[in-house]
Enzyme design. Structure first.
Site, PDB file in Angstrom:
ATOM      1  N   ARG A   1     -63.777 -38.249 -29.610  1.00  0.00           N
ATOM      2  CA  ARG A   1     -64.690 -39.366 -29.890  1.00  0.00           C
ATOM      3  C   ARG A   1     -65.266 -39.283 -31.287  1.00  0.00           C
ATOM      4  O   ARG A   1     -66.046 -40.163 -31.672  1.00  0.00           O
ATOM      5  CB  ARG A   1     -65.836 -39.345 -28.891  1.00  0.00           C
TER       6      ARG A   1
ATOM      7  N   ARG B   1     -71.595 -52.878 -14.006  1.00  0.00           N
ATOM      8  CA  ARG B   1     -70.782 -51.847 -13.337  1.00  0.00           C
ATOM      9  C   ARG B   1     -71.602 -51.080 -12.305  1.00  0.00           C
ATOM     10  O   ARG B   1     -72.751 -50.717 -12.542  1.00  0.00           O
ATOM     11  CB  ARG B   1     -70.231 -50.882 -14.396  1.00  0.00           C
TER      12      ARG B   1
ATOM     13  N   ARG C   1     -74.681 -47.055 -26.916  1.00  0.00           N
ATOM     14  CA  ARG C   1     -73.324 -46.503 -26.779  1.00  0.00           C
ATOM     15  C   ARG C   1     -72.317 -47.288 -27.616  1.00  0.00           C
ATOM     16  O   ARG C   1     -71.402 -46.716 -28.191  1.00  0.00           O
ATOM     17  CB  ARG C   1     -72.910 -46.501 -25.302  1.00  0.00           C
TER      18      ARG C   1
HETATM   19  P1  AMP Z   1     -67.750 -41.815 -20.579  1.00  0.00           P
HETATM   20  O1  AMP Z   1     -67.751 -41.672 -19.100  1.00  0.00           O
HETATM   21  O2  AMP Z   1     -66.423 -41.478 -21.213  1.00  0.00           O
HETATM   22  O3  AMP Z   1     -68.279 -43.142 -21.047  1.00  0.00           O
HETATM   23  O4  AMP Z   1     -68.772 -40.704 -21.149  1.00  0.00           O
HETATM   24  C1  AMP Z   1     -70.134 -40.725 -20.793  1.00  0.00           C
HETATM   25  C2  AMP Z   1     -70.948 -39.949 -21.806  1.00  0.00           C
HETATM   26  O5  AMP Z   1     -70.496 -38.590 -21.847  1.00  0.00           O
HETATM   27  C3  AMP Z   1     -70.816 -40.435 -23.245  1.00  0.00           C
HETATM   28  O6  AMP Z   1     -71.686 -41.528 -23.531  1.00  0.00           O
HETATM   29  C4  AMP Z   1     -71.217 -39.182 -24.009  1.00  0.00           C
HETATM   30  O7  AMP Z   1     -72.610 -38.969 -23.962  1.00  0.00           O
HETATM   31  C5  AMP Z   1     -70.575 -38.072 -23.183  1.00  0.00           C
HETATM   32  N1  AMP Z   1     -69.200 -37.789 -23.654  1.00  0.00           N
HETATM   33  C6  AMP Z   1     -68.033 -38.002 -22.990  1.00  0.00           C
HETATM   34  N2  AMP Z   1     -66.981 -37.624 -23.723  1.00  0.00           N
HETATM   35  C7  AMP Z   1     -67.486 -37.162 -24.902  1.00  0.00           C
HETATM   36  C8  AMP Z   1     -66.911 -36.652 -26.104  1.00  0.00           C
HETATM   37  N3  AMP Z   1     -65.584 -36.537 -26.260  1.00  0.00           N
HETATM   38  N4  AMP Z   1     -67.759 -36.265 -27.085  1.00  0.00           N
HETATM   39  C9  AMP Z   1     -69.097 -36.357 -26.957  1.00  0.00           C
HETATM   40  N5  AMP Z   1     -69.712 -36.848 -25.868  1.00  0.00           N
HETATM   41  C10 AMP Z   1     -68.915 -37.247 -24.843  1.00  0.00           C
END
Ligand code: AMP
Length: 209
Positions: A88, A122, A164
């Site tokens: 990310r 969601r 986000r």
């Molecule tokens: P997601 O379910 O992929 O939307 O991830 C939820 C949250 O987890 C994100 O908003 C970040 O806070 C954290 N997160 C997930 N993947 C990463 C990553 N590769 N790097 C940093 N934070 C992450």
């Protein structure tokens, strides 16, 4: 095949990764799921991650890079995998290059307006993680797969969704250019409906359903 799914929150990375993983018989590595599990279990990583996740910010690179590095060494990843939600940031992508060889990067492209509606509507199952949209639930409050309660993720609340999206544009979108330069990027319209999107991804990967 080692694949990255890139795209803003709400683009359908998790849903599509699940379908493509089933079609290709490879594991889905979702860093969001790994972190949410760690928070639920109250591990050190979970405790470190919580404040960042609740605020819609990224957890620090050094926390997430080690988790992914370890996960990719496991037996089930040796025949390929989909990375859903990692990398990310550019430093995460550079770190990944030191311990993995990526074959394809699928970018799911969806307009911000659609993302805000998808994320704020969601609902997820507390037990199996299945996701729904309010508009499809007709007042139903429990999961049709396992019967457990449906909740709104803390980070899907309106104010966090905007944070986000900003984080995505500032920190993650530069990866589009990063992988384009390497000739790995395949851009897919993520607003063409679930099944069409799955078919488009499989076609881009040169795979059959
Ligand atoms: P997601 O379910 O992929 O939307 O991830 C939820 C949250 O987890 C994100 O908003 C970040 O806070 C954290 N997160 C997930 N993947 C990463 C990553 N590769 N790097 C940093 N934070 C992450």
């Amino acid at each position: 095949m080692n694949i990255i799914f890139l795209g803003p929150p709400g683009a359908g990375k998790g849903t599509q990764a699940q379908k493509i993983c089933a079609a290709l018989n490879i594991p889905q590595i979702s860093t969001g799921d790994i972190l949410r599990r760690a928070m639920k279990e109250g591990t050190e990583t979970g405790k470190k991650a919580k404040s960042f996740i609740d605020a819609g910010q990224l957890v620090p690179d050094e926390v997430i890079i080690d988790i992914v590095k370890e996960r990719l060494q496991m037996e089930d990843c040796q025949g390929g995998y989909i990375l859903d939600g990692f990398p990310r940031t550019v430093p995460q992508a550079e770190a990944l290059d030191t311990f993995a060889t990526i074959d394809s990067v699928i970018e799911l492209d969806v307009a911000d307006q659609v993302l805000v509606d998808r994320l704020s509507g969601r609902r997820v199952c507390v037990k199996c993680g299945a996701t729904y949209h309010l508009s499809m639930l007709n007042g139903e409050t429990h999961c049709s797969n396992c019967g457990e309660e449906l909740i709104q993720r803390n980070d899907d609340k309106a104010e966090t969704v905007l944070a986000r999206l900003k984080v995505y544009h500032d920190q993650t979108a530069p990866l589009i250019g990063y992988y384009e330069k390497k000739g790995l990027l395949k851009k897919i319209d993520g607003a063409q409906g679930l099944e069409n999107t799955t078919a488009a991804i499989l076609a881009a990967l040169g795979a059959k359903a």
